[in-house]
Design an enzyme around this catalytic site. Structure first.
Site, mmCIF file in Angstrom:
data_model
loop_
_atom_site.group_PDB
_atom_site.id
_atom_site.type_symbol
_atom_site.label_atom_id
_atom_site.label_comp_id
_atom_site.label_asym_id
_atom_site.label_seq_id
_atom_site.Cartn_x
_atom_site.Cartn_y
_atom_site.Cartn_z
ATOM 1 N N VAL A 145 -5.208 7.024 -0.482
ATOM 2 C CA VAL A 145 -4.413 6.597 0.670
ATOM 3 C C VAL A 145 -4.703 5.139 1.017
ATOM 4 C CG1 VAL A 145 -4.366 8.932 1.611
ATOM 5 C CG2 VAL A 145 -6.180 7.368 2.319
ATOM 6 N N SER A 146 -3.792 4.552 1.798
ATOM 7 C CA SER A 146 -4.020 3.183 2.262
ATOM 8 C C SER A 146 -4.898 3.170 3.505
ATOM 9 C CB SER A 146 -2.686 2.506 2.586
ATOM 10 O OG SER A 146 -2.088 3.102 3.727
ATOM 11 N N ASP A 147 -4.876 4.250 4.289
ATOM 12 C CA ASP A 147 -5.576 4.312 5.577
ATOM 13 C C ASP A 147 -5.207 3.090 6.409
ATOM 14 O OD1 ASP A 147 -7.172 5.605 7.412
ATOM 15 O OD2 ASP A 147 -8.993 4.587 6.799
ATOM 16 N N HIS A 148 -3.911 2.778 6.415
ATOM 17 C CA HIS A 148 -3.406 1.549 7.026
ATOM 18 C C HIS A 148 -3.691 1.531 8.519
ATOM 19 C CE1 HIS A 148 -0.888 -2.020 6.683
ATOM 20 N NE2 HIS A 148 -0.290 -1.672 7.803
ATOM 21 N N ALA A 149 -4.534 0.606 8.947
ATOM 22 C CA ALA A 149 -4.875 0.443 10.363
ATOM 23 C C ALA A 149 -4.748 -1.034 10.703
ATOM 24 C CB ALA A 149 -6.294 0.950 10.635
#
Length: 203
Positions: A59-63
């Site tokens: 996953v990118s774990d986009h934060a």
């Protein structure tokens, strides 16, 4: 399957940030994240688990947030900096760059980033290219080398822990439900994203 809880169907994920960066290569406090980035030996251990099938998806774990939100005052205080950073635009380029040199196939990359999580979360029209599926497509040039620069990103985030990383693949175009939303590396058109509710009883 967990040995401690054999009745629970666990799945395991890893973020692209933890596969690309380590404590010596991450660029500044922009790399603060939970769990923290680790030494290179730990990064390579994650790759081993990914290659042997222990990890189910990446996953990118986009934060993503702007500098004034990410960093405190003073800006070099690690305890005041918020955890997390943007990773969506580096997910596929990073996996192709580092994964293919370790023997990770293109089909497996597709499964790790789309098919596997879509099945797990019951998103029945996502994760594949076939009649009945949403036309969500990312076109990747596997031979386009580039250097990560936050200033050149389409994101409004003004920093990245991957600053200066040399990647050998790049997403050129993206389609969301058939709509061309990234053209030649540039975002086009109005935002078209929509929240997807996980179906009740999803496997």
């Amino acid at each position: 399957m967990s040995r401690a809880f054999p009745h629970i169907d666990f799945r395991r994920e890893v973020t692209v940030g933890h596969l690309l960066a380590d404590i010596t290569t991450a660029h500044g406090l922009g790399g603060k994240v939970n769990p923290p980035l680790r030494p290179r030996d730990d990064v390579e251990a994650l790759w081993e688990h990914l290659l042997d099938g222990t990890v189910d998806w990446v996953v990118s774990d986009h934060a993503c947030c702007r500098e004034e939100v990410k960093f405190g005052e003073p800006e070099d205080d690690v305890f005041l900096a918020k955890a997390g950073f943007g990773g969506a635009e580096y997910l596929l380029p990073g996996l192709l760059t580092e994964g293919t040199k370790r023997g990770l196939s293109l089909g497996r990359i597709a499964a790790l980033t789309s098919w596997n999580p879509a099945r797990r979360y019951g998103l029945r029209t996502k994760g594949g290219l076939a009649p009945g599926f949403d036309a969500d497509i990312a076109l990747v040039d596997p031979g386009r080398a580039w250097t990560v620069r936050a200033a050149e990103s389409e994101s409004t985030q003004q920093y990245t822990p991957f600053e200066g990383f040399e990647l050998t693949a790049q997403v050129t175009d993206t389609f969301l439900r058939g709509n061309h939303i990234l053209r030649a590396g540039k975002a086009v058109g109005p935002p078209l994203g929509a929240y997807l509710h996980r179906p009740t009883g999803a496997a």
